[in-house]
Design an enzyme around this catalytic site. Structure first.
Site, PDB file in Angstrom:
ATOM      1  CG  ASP A 239      -0.296  -0.140   2.447  1.00 19.28           C
ATOM      2  OD1 ASP A 239       0.939   0.050   2.397  1.00 19.28           O
ATOM      3  OD2 ASP A 239      -1.066  -0.234   3.744  1.00 19.28           O
ATOM      4  CG  LEU A 240      -0.123   3.804  -2.444  1.00 18.02           C
ATOM      5  CD1 LEU A 240      -0.814   4.938  -3.349  1.00 18.02           C
ATOM      6  CD2 LEU A 240       1.081   3.460  -3.236  1.00 18.02           C
ATOM      7  CG  ASP A 282      -3.589   3.143   0.209  1.00 17.88           C
ATOM      8  OD1 ASP A 282      -4.282   2.366   0.808  1.00 17.88           O
ATOM      9  OD2 ASP A 282      -2.844   3.843   0.856  1.00 17.88           O
TER      10      ASP A 282
END
Length: 381
Positions: A239-240, A282
């Site tokens: 994920d970010l 995300d």
């Protein structure tokens, strides 16, 4: 999609439909055998016996071909190259049946007796209607079958020169033109319908924002993997980092634009047979099949982190995000998607707590291995 254009997927679907014509082929074989032998015996014509025998043999070969194709389809759809081979088999067997029907009808019309001609007319119309109804998915194949079956009958009927046979030859010609038109019209309709069906199926497996696969697309891609026994499959989960501040500062439209840019970079980075999927807001998963050495998975993981960590230009703003990526590998023949995702996800959370970067999962029953590399960044977005 243009009505006359066949994509590879549409072509494969149409060729696959040829395997589903066993019943009409069986009916044609039985009809040709029964009517043909009766007429051949009544007229005592050796050529008729030969035409009937060759037609029945061609029907049997066509049925055997369809059985083989059906069994192959049970293991998965054809590749375009394989579909072309099956189509050639159908072409050869169809030529055999059609030319036998054409020869049989032409020989009957060369005889003066009316009763056998009536039976031959029924065989011809039955065969041509079956071609239009079931072989239109390959219009060249269907058109060739119609011409091979009908043109000899038209020529033979016209040879008599009397008015009734001239009318009959004209009727055969008109019906042939109508049948050819119906074949191409039905083919265009089939292309539209199959194209729409494939488009809907693709939408069901895709993430509408990024164009990547979704969870369903990921599961289907994993299910279709065929391991060789000595290779592995890797799952990368990430994920970010710092994604929430982008949403908070620039708005959700900017966040969506950022996700779209990430999807575009992943599509350039991850080529077939690998697959990139967006599984959450995300959250992303990359499926990497055909891994021969563990280093290959780590190389791809670092390429992903490097490519997606580069700055993004969202209108007048330039933003950067970090990644926390974990990956896990397992032999292709024994790999389980849920287990790989769980292990890779655990590795990504472990490396996130250490500041982001790349981490490899440990054994299936153990914790993630030590971080393979890291980039500065907050532990959580």
């Amino acid at each position: 999609m243009h009505a006359n254009v066949e994509s590879d997927e549409v072509y494969v679907a149409l060729v696959s439909d040829l395997a589903r014509t066993a019943l009409p082929t069986s009916i044609m074989g039985v009809t040709l055998a029964g009517v043909g032998l009766f007429v051949a015996q009544a007229l005592g014509h050796a050529g008729l016996f030969a035409a009937v025998a060759s037609g029945v043999l061609a029907c049997l070969c066509k049925l055997a071909l369809m059985v083989g194709q059906t069994r192959r389809l049970a293991d998965g759809s054809h590749a375009p190259r394989e579909a072309r081979l099956w189509e050639r088999g159908h072409l050869l067997t169809t030529i055999g049946v059609a030319s036998s029907v054409g020869a049989f009808v032409a020989l009957v019309f060369a005889q003066p007796r009316m009763e056998p001609q009536m039976l031959a007319t029924g065989v011809l119309f039955g065969y041509c209607s079956g071609v239009v109804a079931h072989l239109f998915v390959r219009p060249v194949l269907a058109s060739g079958a119609l011409l091979l079956a009908a043109l000899p009958a038209i020529a033979s009927a016209a040879w008599f020169g009397d008015m009734p046979h001239g009318i009959l030859a004209t009727m055969f010609g008109l019906f042939l033109v109508g049948a050819l038109q119906s074949v191409f019209a039905a083919h265009r309709k089939a292309i539209r319908q199959i194209g729409l069906r494939l488009d809907m199926a693709a939408l069901a497996r895709s993430d509408t924002l990024t164009g990547l696969a979704n969870r369903l697309g990921l599961r289907e891609a994993f299910r279709t993997l065929s391991g060789t026994g000595d290779d592995s499959v890797a799952i990368h989960c990430f994920d970010l980092d710092r994604f929430k501040p982008v949403n908070d500062r620039y708005g959700h439209a900017a966040g969506d634009a950022l996700l779209q840019e990430i999807g575009a970079r992943l599509r350039l980075l991850v080529g077939h047979p690998a697959l990139a999927a967006r599984t959450g807001g995300d959250e992303f998963v990359v499926l990497q099949p055909g891994v021969r050495h563990p280093e290959e998975a780590e190389i791809l993981a670092r390429r992903i982190v490097h490519a997606l960590s580069a700055p993004y230009h969202l209108g007048p703003e330039t933003v950067s995000v970090g990644l926390s990526l974990g990956f896990a590998c397992a032999p292709s023949r024994t790999a389980d998607l849920e287990d790989l995702v769980r292990r890779a996800d655990a590795a990504s959370y472990a490396v996130k707590r250490q500041g982001g970067g790349v981490a490899a999962s440990g054994p299936a029953s153990g914790p993630p291995r030590a971080r393979a590399g890291a980039e500065p960044g907050p532990a959580r977005r």
